[in-house]
Design a protein around this motif. Structure first.
Motif, PDB file in Angstrom:
ATOM      1  N   LEU A  92      -2.665   1.709 -19.619  1.00  0.00           N
ATOM      2  CA  LEU A  92      -3.578   1.222 -20.648  1.00  0.00           C
ATOM      3  C   LEU A  92      -2.857   0.198 -21.515  1.00  0.00           C
ATOM      4  O   LEU A  92      -1.631   0.221 -21.621  1.00  0.00           O
ATOM      5  N   PRO A  93      -3.612  -0.698 -22.161  1.00  0.00           N
ATOM      6  CA  PRO A  93      -2.957  -1.677 -23.049  1.00  0.00           C
ATOM      7  C   PRO A  93      -2.214  -0.977 -24.187  1.00  0.00           C
ATOM      8  O   PRO A  93      -2.574   0.143 -24.576  1.00  0.00           O
ATOM      9  N   MET A  94      -1.193  -1.643 -24.705  1.00  0.00           N
ATOM     10  CA  MET A  94      -0.436  -1.104 -25.840  1.00  0.00           C
ATOM     11  C   MET A  94      -1.362  -0.936 -27.038  1.00  0.00           C
ATOM     12  O   MET A  94      -2.299  -1.701 -27.223  1.00  0.00           O
ATOM     13  N   ASN A  95      -1.099   0.058 -27.846  1.00  0.00           N
ATOM     14  CA  ASN A  95      -1.848   0.250 -29.080  1.00  0.00           C
ATOM     15  C   ASN A  95      -1.420  -0.803 -30.102  1.00  0.00           C
ATOM     16  O   ASN A  95      -0.321  -1.337 -30.035  1.00  0.00           O
ATOM     17  N   VAL A  96      -2.283  -1.051 -31.064  1.00  0.00           N
ATOM     18  CA  VAL A  96      -2.021  -2.029 -32.109  1.00  0.00           C
ATOM     19  C   VAL A  96      -1.718  -1.284 -33.402  1.00  0.00           C
ATOM     20  O   VAL A  96      -2.446  -0.362 -33.775  1.00  0.00           O
ATOM     21  N   SER A  97      -0.659  -1.696 -34.093  1.00  0.00           N
ATOM     22  CA  SER A  97      -0.325  -1.091 -35.381  1.00  0.00           C
ATOM     23  C   SER A  97      -1.385  -1.448 -36.405  1.00  0.00           C
ATOM     24  O   SER A  97      -1.774  -2.601 -36.538  1.00  0.00           O
ATOM     25  N   VAL A  98      -1.857  -0.438 -37.128  1.00  0.00           N
ATOM     26  CA  VAL A  98      -2.845  -0.642 -38.177  1.00  0.00           C
ATOM     27  C   VAL A  98      -2.165  -0.564 -39.536  1.00  0.00           C
ATOM     28  O   VAL A  98      -2.422  -1.356 -40.426  1.00  0.00           O
ATOM     29  N   ASP A  99      -1.242   0.386 -39.668  1.00  0.00           N
ATOM     30  CA  ASP A  99      -0.602   0.603 -40.956  1.00  0.00           C
ATOM     31  C   ASP A  99       0.734   1.304 -40.736  1.00  0.00           C
ATOM     32  O   ASP A  99       0.863   2.145 -39.848  1.00  0.00           O
ATOM     33  N   MET A 100       1.733   0.942 -41.537  1.00  0.00           N
ATOM     34  CA  MET A 100       3.011   1.651 -41.540  1.00  0.00           C
ATOM     35  C   MET A 100       3.429   1.873 -42.988  1.00  0.00           C
ATOM     36  O   MET A 100       3.258   1.000 -43.823  1.00  0.00           O
ATOM     37  N   SER A 101       3.965   3.039 -43.239  1.00  0.00           N
ATOM     38  CA  SER A 101       4.508   3.375 -44.542  1.00  0.00           C
ATOM     39  C   SER A 101       5.902   3.940 -44.298  1.00  0.00           C
ATOM     40  O   SER A 101       6.054   4.910 -43.555  1.00  0.00           O
ATOM     41  N   ILE A 102       6.908   3.319 -44.896  1.00  0.00           N
ATOM     42  CA  ILE A 102       8.285   3.730 -44.625  1.00  0.00           C
ATOM     43  C   ILE A 102       8.997   4.065 -45.922  1.00  0.00           C
ATOM     44  O   ILE A 102       8.973   3.285 -46.878  1.00  0.00           O
TER      45      ILE A 102
END
Length: 158
Positions: A92-102
């Motif tokens: 399947l295609p790679m997932n797309v980042s929606v949000d990151m909190s670090i």
């Protein structure tokens, strides 16, 4: 504005170093891209289970900031890559980042070995949430903790 300009200005040595970088054109038969060679080289996958990935990573000098510590952008990249890997589905295609909190809790030096673990927090429809923990393998000290949200195509249940 002047302060920002001074901060971003390259030294002569840095400028020469950047000018020597060669980026081969992307080709289908190319084994690794520039990005993979620069940012991902050195990540070793130790364990993969459904919903869990464990890796180790030795901090290379090329990913340090001006103070000689692992750059925050490199940490964000590790959260993005390992957080995305735990929800990746072959074919399947790679997932797309929606949000990151670090949360940047500590620092790492060149040649420190890091232990990176990622697990799925949950999935709802095409949306997935993961958590990534980056620790110094020798001391157990937490370097960063990230939460990563992704959107992607998932396998049909039909």
């Amino acid at each position: 504005m002047e302060k920002a300009r001074e901060f971003l200005e390259l030294t002569e040595e840095e400028s020469e170093s950047v000018s020597r970088v060669t980026i081969p054109p992307p080709r289908v038969d190319l084994e690794h891209s520039f990005y993979e060679n620069f940012a991902l080289r050195g990540i070793r996958v130790d364990r993969v289970e459904p919903g869990f990935v464990a890796c180790t990573f030795k901090v290379p000098p090329r990913l340090t900031d001006r103070t000689g510590k692992l750059a925050s952008g490199a940490i964000a990249n590790l959260v993005d890559e390992v957080g995305g890997a735990v929800v990746y589905v072959e074919g399947l295609p790679m997932n797309v980042s929606v949000d990151m909190s670090i949360s940047f809790i500590s620092t790492a030096q060149p040649d420190d070995e890091l232990e990176i673990t990622s697990r799925v927090l949950g999935q709802r429809g095409r949306y997935s949430g993961t958590i990534v923990l980056i620790r110094n393998k020798a001391t157990g000290e937490v370097i960063a903790e990230g939460r990563h949200s992704l959107f992607g195509t998932h396998a049909s249940k039909l």
